[in-house]
Write a protein that holds these residues in place. Sequence first.
Motif, PDB file in Angstrom:
ATOM      1  N   LEU A 101       0.818  -1.202   0.000  1.00  0.00           N
ATOM      2  CA  LEU A 101       0.000   0.000   0.000  1.00  0.00           C
ATOM      3  C   LEU A 101       0.851   1.251   0.000  1.00  0.00           C
ATOM      4  N   GLN A 127       2.008   1.732  -3.412  1.00  0.00           N
ATOM      5  CA  GLN A 127       0.904   2.235  -4.237  1.00  0.00           C
ATOM      6  C   GLN A 127       0.670   3.715  -3.990  1.00  0.00           C
ATOM      7  N   LEU A 129       0.901   6.627  -6.708  1.00  0.00           N
ATOM      8  CA  LEU A 129      -0.201   7.551  -6.938  1.00  0.00           C
ATOM      9  C   LEU A 129       0.235   8.998  -6.740  1.00  0.00           C
ATOM     10  N   GLU A 160      -5.963   8.063  -3.789  1.00  0.00           N
ATOM     11  CA  GLU A 160      -4.864   8.174  -2.826  1.00  0.00           C
ATOM     12  C   GLU A 160      -5.353   8.185  -1.388  1.00  0.00           C
ATOM     13  N   PRO A 214      -6.329   4.312   0.070  1.00  0.00           N
ATOM     14  CA  PRO A 214      -5.257   3.480   0.665  1.00  0.00           C
ATOM     15  C   PRO A 214      -4.765   4.013   1.989  1.00  0.00           C
TER      16      PRO A 214
END
Length: 299
Positions: free
Chosen positions: A114, A117, A121, A276, A279
Amino acid sequence: MQSSGITYQDVERAADVVVGRGEKPTIARVRAEIGRGSPNTIHEHLTAWKAAQAPKTRQAATLSDSLSAALAQEIEQHAATARADAEERALDAEQTADELAKTGTALEADIEALKAQVSALSAENEALTQQRDEAQKANDQLTHDLDRERAAKETLVLELAELRHQVKTQQQQLTDEAKQRQAAEKARDTSEKARVAAEKAAAVADAKREALQESVNDRDRQLEQHRQDAEQQISYLRKQLENAEKRASEAERGKTQANTQVETLDAQIASMKARESQPRREEEQPGLPFDETSHLKCS
């Protein structure tokens, strides 16, 4: 700390189902039966459930010596059974600790994924923001170019109006000179009639007529040349005006496209911000703290 809405009743029902299948109610089996829930929360409720399964203490009664001896033997047997149960619970605790450790490792991997990620992002959001800024700059430049083309168009319109005024003036001059030529021809006729009376005056009149005719012819040629030049210049200015209007139309379309691109990028940025923020909320969920010592004490 409890999470995911798992209650003691959920764990109790799941544990009863697992026991009904002839299996030992572990954290993994109970969680699989429920289909969700934090292993830490399931462990707390499962510990309470196991404690509730222990036989309740009965009120002591006064017994005879023979019965006391028999009771002592029975107590010894129960003590052996209790030791076996304690050893089994210790094994269960060790298995539970292993399960929680594996679950914690998996959750740590999920957290790292995460975080990666979120970083991706964020980078994508920055790239989209930069694209939006560049599109805005291009839009500003197109607006500036459009204003400049409009100013050029207005200048050409003024110049065309001035040329039209000049052509009108020259046409008036041609008309006046035509009247003068007619007057000169009339004077020529008059002098022709007077030639009978005076040959010298006629010769002078003829000379004046020829000179005036030559002057008129020269003026006619000059005016014709001016007219042709004016028509060419008007044609050129019309082409310039058409090109300016075409560039203005293209600049307007470019501005519209740039505005559309800015709106699209803004929508993408808003979407990325929403993605965004999701997460991060999952990352902010409570972890799975586990104290093996406290677990053993509860068992």
